[in-house]
Design a protein around this motif. Structure first.
Motif, PDB file in Angstrom:
ATOM      1  N   ARG A 122       0.823  -1.204   0.000  1.00 28.48           N
ATOM      2  CA  ARG A 122       0.000   0.000   0.000  1.00 28.48           C
ATOM      3  C   ARG A 122       0.859   1.257   0.000  1.00 28.48           C
ATOM      4  O   ARG A 122       0.408   2.344  -0.369  1.00 28.48           O
ATOM      5  CB  ARG A 122      -0.925   0.001   1.222  1.00 28.48           C
ATOM      6  N   HIS A 123       2.113   1.113   0.406  1.00 31.15           N
ATOM      7  CA  HIS A 123       2.990   2.283   0.415  1.00 31.15           C
ATOM      8  C   HIS A 123       3.385   2.715  -0.994  1.00 31.15           C
ATOM      9  O   HIS A 123       3.846   3.826  -1.203  1.00 31.15           O
ATOM     10  CB  HIS A 123       4.253   1.981   1.222  1.00 31.15           C
ATOM     11  N   ALA A 124       3.236   1.806  -1.947  1.00 31.94           N
ATOM     12  CA  ALA A 124       3.632   2.141  -3.309  1.00 31.94           C
ATOM     13  C   ALA A 124       2.782   3.281  -3.869  1.00 31.94           C
ATOM     14  O   ALA A 124       3.267   4.100  -4.654  1.00 31.94           O
ATOM     15  CB  ALA A 124       3.518   0.902  -4.197  1.00 31.94           C
ATOM     16  N   GLN A 125       1.522   3.351  -3.465  1.00 33.04           N
ATOM     17  CA  GLN A 125       0.637   4.377  -4.021  1.00 33.04           C
ATOM     18  C   GLN A 125       1.042   5.793  -3.627  1.00 33.04           C
ATOM     19  O   GLN A 125       1.251   6.632  -4.511  1.00 33.04           O
ATOM     20  CB  GLN A 125      -0.813   4.100  -3.618  1.00 33.04           C
ATOM     21  N   PRO A 126       1.189   6.120  -2.315  1.00 33.81           N
ATOM     22  CA  PRO A 126       1.611   7.493  -1.994  1.00 33.81           C
ATOM     23  C   PRO A 126       3.006   7.818  -2.500  1.00 33.81           C
ATOM     24  O   PRO A 126       3.271   8.949  -2.917  1.00 33.81           O
ATOM     25  CB  PRO A 126       1.543   7.554  -0.464  1.00 33.81           C
ATOM     26  N   LEU A 127       3.908   6.837  -2.505  1.00 34.34           N
ATOM     27  CA  LEU A 127       5.250   7.082  -3.030  1.00 34.34           C
ATOM     28  C   LEU A 127       5.195   7.375  -4.521  1.00 34.34           C
ATOM     29  O   LEU A 127       5.845   8.300  -5.013  1.00 34.34           O
ATOM     30  CB  LEU A 127       6.156   5.877  -2.769  1.00 34.34           C
ATOM     31  N   GLY A 128       4.432   6.559  -5.242  1.00 35.38           N
ATOM     32  CA  GLY A 128       4.322   6.760  -6.682  1.00 35.38           C
ATOM     33  C   GLY A 128       3.697   8.099  -7.028  1.00 35.38           C
ATOM     34  O   GLY A 128       4.151   8.790  -7.955  1.00 35.38           O
ATOM     35  N   GLN A 129       2.658   8.469  -6.302  1.00 38.03           N
ATOM     36  CA  GLN A 129       2.012   9.756  -6.538  1.00 38.03           C
ATOM     37  C   GLN A 129       2.967  10.917  -6.261  1.00 38.03           C
ATOM     38  O   GLN A 129       2.977  11.910  -6.989  1.00 38.03           O
ATOM     39  CB  GLN A 129       0.762   9.872  -5.667  1.00 38.03           C
ATOM     40  N   ALA A 154      10.183   4.936  -5.357  1.00 35.97           N
ATOM     41  CA  ALA A 154       9.328   5.070  -6.535  1.00 35.97           C
ATOM     42  C   ALA A 154       9.906   6.183  -7.403  1.00 35.97           C
ATOM     43  O   ALA A 154      10.397   7.185  -6.884  1.00 35.97           O
ATOM     44  CB  ALA A 154       7.887   5.397  -6.136  1.00 35.97           C
ATOM     45  N   ASP A 155       9.889   5.983  -8.707  1.00 30.75           N
ATOM     46  CA  ASP A 155      10.477   6.952  -9.634  1.00 30.75           C
ATOM     47  C   ASP A 155       9.439   7.417 -10.644  1.00 30.75           C
ATOM     48  O   ASP A 155       8.613   6.627 -11.115  1.00 30.75           O
ATOM     49  CB  ASP A 155      11.654   6.329 -10.396  1.00 30.75           C
ATOM     50  N   SER A 156       9.504   8.685 -10.984  1.00 30.12           N
ATOM     51  CA  SER A 156       8.653   9.178 -12.067  1.00 30.12           C
ATOM     52  C   SER A 156       9.121   8.603 -13.395  1.00 30.12           C
ATOM     53  O   SER A 156       8.325   8.368 -14.305  1.00 30.12           O
ATOM     54  CB  SER A 156       8.682  10.703 -12.113  1.00 30.12           C
ATOM     55  N   ASP A 157      10.433   8.353 -13.494  1.00 26.50           N
ATOM     56  CA  ASP A 157      11.017   7.738 -14.683  1.00 26.50           C
ATOM     57  C   ASP A 157      12.127   6.796 -14.206  1.00 26.50           C
ATOM     58  O   ASP A 157      13.205   7.257 -13.829  1.00 26.50           O
ATOM     59  CB  ASP A 157      11.593   8.798 -15.621  1.00 26.50           C
ATOM     60  N   PRO A 158      11.870   5.464 -14.190  1.00 25.97           N
ATOM     61  CA  PRO A 158      12.867   4.511 -13.682  1.00 25.97           C
ATOM     62  C   PRO A 158      14.213   4.599 -14.386  1.00 25.97           C
ATOM     63  O   PRO A 158      15.250   4.238 -13.818  1.00 25.97           O
ATOM     64  CB  PRO A 158      12.206   3.143 -13.939  1.00 25.97           C
ATOM     65  N   ASP A 159      14.226   5.065 -15.623  1.00 28.23           N
ATOM     66  CA  ASP A 159      15.480   5.172 -16.369  1.00 28.23           C
ATOM     67  C   ASP A 159      16.281   6.416 -15.982  1.00 28.23           C
ATOM     68  O   ASP A 159      17.420   6.577 -16.419  1.00 28.23           O
ATOM     69  CB  ASP A 159      15.202   5.199 -17.875  1.00 28.23           C
ATOM     70  N   ARG A 160      15.663   7.295 -15.177  1.00 27.94           N
ATOM     71  CA  ARG A 160      16.351   8.527 -14.770  1.00 27.94           C
ATOM     72  C   ARG A 160      16.271   8.685 -13.257  1.00 27.94           C
ATOM     73  O   ARG A 160      15.909   9.725 -12.733  1.00 27.94           O
ATOM     74  CB  ARG A 160      15.737   9.730 -15.478  1.00 27.94           C
ATOM     75  N   ARG A 161      16.608   7.614 -12.543  1.00 28.97           N
ATOM     76  CA  ARG A 161      16.535   7.623 -11.077  1.00 28.97           C
ATOM     77  C   ARG A 161      17.519   8.642 -10.509  1.00 28.97           C
ATOM     78  O   ARG A 161      18.653   8.756 -10.958  1.00 28.97           O
ATOM     79  CB  ARG A 161      16.838   6.233 -10.531  1.00 28.97           C
TER      80      ARG A 161
END
Length: 290
Positions: A122-129, A154-161
């Protein structure tokens, strides 16, 4: 134990003492040497390496002396085994305190004991947002000795962490999340945890103790922390506390982004979103029970 003479004059069997390896005694009349069979030596080394991994999982940090005593091997052997684990990413060496901690590979395989809420999806949702809102990376950090460890990301763009990756150890005094967590400790505890030395990761890292204590006092007063290129050049970070209902800080929620992308005029709005996400994290059953 097999006895073998180069000249083939003597032989016999002697029960092994204090070792699981098969030993071969190679000797002549003037020189006795005890040598493990190559296959048994390799198996014993692998077994000892796995025992160290298990010790790191349960104790979280070790010294060469502790490993030597636990395994019943010499310090040189303990150091060699630890160096191998460091090279493979299963351990990380703190050069200041000369202690070894679980490494990134160990964390990513799930063998280490992390904070109680890492498995709660459930933590993935607030982190992703939060990552989407900032255009950077959102992370949850906990203290691990003198380091801050990334236990959720969580990343907005996994390729640009931006910043650390999952399981990575970061010098706590250089990161926004680490400073947030350290702000809850007294000076004596801080010096003990950090080894009495503030190592520099960049030219912007705070290395003076008085200046660092003043920085932590500011963080306590305002309730959030920042990092402007102190851990990595060109990276800006913000952090807020994740707390239990009783007010105990158990983790730090952080965002990291390139300094060039940081909207300074929107900092307060960004912090508002971060505090909301931190509150959402704090409502999990694992946090409430910790």
């Amino acid at each position: 134990m097999k006895l073998r003479s180069p000249e083939g004059e003597r032989g016999g069997h002697v029960p092994p003492i204090g070792t699981r390896a098969v030993l071969t005694v190679v000797y002549d009349r003037n020189d006795w040497r005890v040598m493990p069979e190559p296959e048994a030596y390799a198996l014993d080394s692998a077994g000892n390496a796995l025992r160290i991994v298990d010790l790191l999982r349960t104790r979280r940090s070790l010294t060469v002396t502790q490993v030597s005593q636990e395994l019943g091997v010499g310090k040189s052997t303990a150091h060699r085994l630890l160096s191998t684990l460091v090279a493979e990413g299963f351990a990380l060496r703190d050069p200041v305190r000369r202690r070894y901690h679980p490494g990134r590979a160990l964390m990513e395989t799930g063998l280490a004991a992390l904070a109680p809420f890492t498995g709660d999806r459930r933590h993935a949702q607030p982190l992703g947002q939060l990552a989407e809102h900032t255009g950077g990376s959102a992370k949850v950090l906990v203290l691990d000795g003198p380091f801050a460890r990334v236990i959720q990301i969580a990343d907005s763009d996994p390729d640009r962490r931006v910043g650390g990756s999952l399981g990575q150890l970061l010098h706590a005094h250089t990161t926004a999340g680490g400073k947030m967590l350290l702000s809850g400790e007294d000076p004596a505890t801080l010096r003990s945890r950090l080894g009495g030395q503030l190592t520099a990761s960049t030219e912007r890292t705070i290395t003076d103790w008085d200046a660092f204590l003043m920085e932590l006092a500011r963080i306590r007063e305002r309730g959030w922390a920042s990092n402007a290129g102190e851990a990595s050049n060109g990276v800006y970070g913000l952090a807020v506390p994740v707390q239990t209902e009783s007010g105990q800080m158990v983790a730090a929620l952080c965002v990291a982004m390139p300094t060039s992308n940081f909207p300074a005029e929107q900092e307060l709005d960004l912090l508002r979103h971060m505090f909301a996400a931190a509150y959402a994290l704090s409502q999990s059953d694992a946090i409430k029970e910790s």
